[in-house]
Design a protein around this motif. Structure first.
Motif, PDB file in Angstrom:
ATOM      1  N   UNK A 177       7.213  -0.627  20.753  1.00 49.34           N
ATOM      2  CA  UNK A 177       5.886  -0.268  20.273  1.00 49.34           C
ATOM      3  C   UNK A 177       5.963   0.921  19.321  1.00 49.34           C
ATOM      4  N   UNK A 178       6.736   1.937  19.667  1.00 48.07           N
ATOM      5  CA  UNK A 178       6.903   3.102  18.801  1.00 48.07           C
ATOM      6  C   UNK A 178       7.525   2.708  17.464  1.00 48.07           C
ATOM      7  N   UNK A 179       8.528   1.826  17.505  1.00 46.83           N
ATOM      8  CA  UNK A 179       9.167   1.348  16.283  1.00 46.83           C
ATOM      9  C   UNK A 179       8.169   0.623  15.384  1.00 46.83           C
ATOM     10  N   UNK A 180       7.370  -0.237  15.991  1.00 47.94           N
ATOM     11  CA  UNK A 180       6.358  -0.974  15.224  1.00 47.94           C
ATOM     12  C   UNK A 180       5.323  -0.032  14.627  1.00 47.94           C
ATOM     13  N   UNK A 181       4.919   0.950  15.412  1.00 45.78           N
ATOM     14  CA  UNK A 181       3.927   1.906  14.933  1.00 45.78           C
ATOM     15  C   UNK A 181       4.465   2.689  13.733  1.00 45.78           C
ATOM     16  N   UNK A 182       5.691   3.140  13.819  1.00 45.08           N
ATOM     17  CA  UNK A 182       6.309   3.881  12.718  1.00 45.08           C
ATOM     18  C   UNK A 182       6.463   2.993  11.480  1.00 45.08           C
ATOM     19  N   UNK A 183       6.850   1.740  11.695  1.00 43.39           N
ATOM     20  CA  UNK A 183       7.002   0.803  10.579  1.00 43.39           C
ATOM     21  C   UNK A 183       5.650   0.553   9.909  1.00 43.39           C
ATOM     22  N   UNK A 184       4.599   0.399  10.706  1.00 41.47           N
ATOM     23  CA  UNK A 184       3.264   0.192  10.159  1.00 41.47           C
ATOM     24  C   UNK A 184       2.809   1.418   9.360  1.00 41.47           C
ATOM     25  N   UNK A 185       3.024   2.587   9.907  1.00 43.82           N
ATOM     26  CA  UNK A 185       2.647   3.816   9.206  1.00 43.82           C
ATOM     27  C   UNK A 185       3.421   3.966   7.902  1.00 43.82           C
ATOM     28  N   UNK A 186       4.702   3.638   7.919  1.00 39.67           N
ATOM     29  CA  UNK A 186       5.516   3.726   6.706  1.00 39.67           C
ATOM     30  C   UNK A 186       5.026   2.729   5.656  1.00 39.67           C
ATOM     31  N   UNK A 187       4.688   1.515   6.083  1.00 42.47           N
ATOM     32  CA  UNK A 187       4.180   0.515   5.150  1.00 42.47           C
ATOM     33  C   UNK A 187       2.835   0.956   4.576  1.00 42.47           C
ATOM     34  N   UNK A 188       1.971   1.479   5.410  1.00 45.87           N
ATOM     35  CA  UNK A 188       0.670   1.962   4.953  1.00 45.87           C
ATOM     36  C   UNK A 188       0.847   3.051   3.898  1.00 45.87           C
ATOM     37  N   UNK A 189       1.731   4.006   4.148  1.00 45.73           N
ATOM     38  CA  UNK A 189       1.979   5.096   3.206  1.00 45.73           C
ATOM     39  C   UNK A 189       2.574   4.556   1.904  1.00 45.73           C
ATOM     40  N   UNK A 190       3.494   3.619   2.023  1.00 42.40           N
ATOM     41  CA  UNK A 190       4.118   3.025   0.839  1.00 42.40           C
ATOM     42  C   UNK A 190       3.076   2.279   0.004  1.00 42.40           C
ATOM     43  N   UNK A 191       2.237   1.480   0.659  1.00 42.01           N
ATOM     44  CA  UNK A 191       1.193   0.735  -0.051  1.00 42.01           C
ATOM     45  C   UNK A 191       0.195   1.676  -0.728  1.00 42.01           C
ATOM     46  N   UNK A 192      -0.168   2.751  -0.051  1.00 45.80           N
ATOM     47  CA  UNK A 192      -1.091   3.725  -0.634  1.00 45.80           C
ATOM     48  C   UNK A 192      -0.472   4.390  -1.854  1.00 45.80           C
ATOM     49  N   UNK A 193       0.800   4.698  -1.784  1.00 47.52           N
ATOM     50  CA  UNK A 193       1.501   5.305  -2.913  1.00 47.52           C
ATOM     51  C   UNK A 193       1.534   4.350  -4.108  1.00 47.52           C
ATOM     52  N   UNK A 194       1.839   3.092  -3.852  1.00 47.17           N
ATOM     53  CA  UNK A 194       1.863   2.100  -4.938  1.00 47.17           C
ATOM     54  C   UNK A 194       0.474   1.904  -5.540  1.00 47.17           C
ATOM     55  N   UNK A 195      -0.552   1.879  -4.705  1.00 44.54           N
ATOM     56  CA  UNK A 195      -1.923   1.737  -5.194  1.00 44.54           C
ATOM     57  C   UNK A 195      -2.304   2.921  -6.079  1.00 44.54           C
ATOM     58  N   UNK A 196      -1.947   4.139  -5.652  1.00 47.22           N
ATOM     59  CA  UNK A 196      -2.231   5.331  -6.452  1.00 47.22           C
ATOM     60  C   UNK A 196      -1.524   5.253  -7.801  1.00 47.22           C
ATOM     61  N   UNK A 197      -0.252   4.871  -7.794  1.00 47.43           N
ATOM     62  CA  UNK A 197       0.507   4.764  -9.040  1.00 47.43           C
ATOM     63  C   UNK A 197      -0.090   3.701  -9.961  1.00 47.43           C
TER      64      UNK A 197
END
Length: 105
Positions: A4-24
């Motif tokens: 569960x912790x691994x999935x949560x971290x992966x989801x948070x990392x994907x969310x941050x990555x997607x937000x960064x790409x959207x901003x760019x």
């Protein structure tokens, strides 16, 4: 660490990555819009870059695209109508996304 912790971290990392790409992509779109509008305004040389950066900066006034639209609509009054500006915004967003994705490959 649990699955569960691994999935949560992966989801948070994907969310941050997607937000960064959207901003760019939004910043790239705004620069492309600024270059397009500068041409309509008859600007050249360094004035194109300066104007494009003013369009990029206008996006920080409020969330969403309306601040960019208002800037362009005000500056392009008599040169481009609302439909043209909104169509160009959509076109440039697609182009910006394409460019960002190409840079990632």
């Amino acid at each position: 660490m649990t699955t569960f912790d691994d999935r949560e971290r992966a989801y948070e990392a994907k969310f941050a990555h997607d937000a960064d790409l959207r901003f760019k992509a939004e910043a790239r779109r705004n620069r492309l819009l600024g270059e397009w509008a500068a041409e309509l305004l008859g600007k050249s040389g360094e004035d194109v870059r300066t104007y494009a950066m003013s369009v990029v900066s206008s996006d920080f006034e409020e969330p969403g695209d309306e601040d960019v639209y208002r800037k362009l609509a005000g500056d392009l009054e008599g040169r481009a109508d609302a439909e043209t500006i909104r169509a160009k915004m959509a076109e440039m967003m697609a182009e910006a996304r394409r460019q960002i994705i190409e840079e990632l490959d």
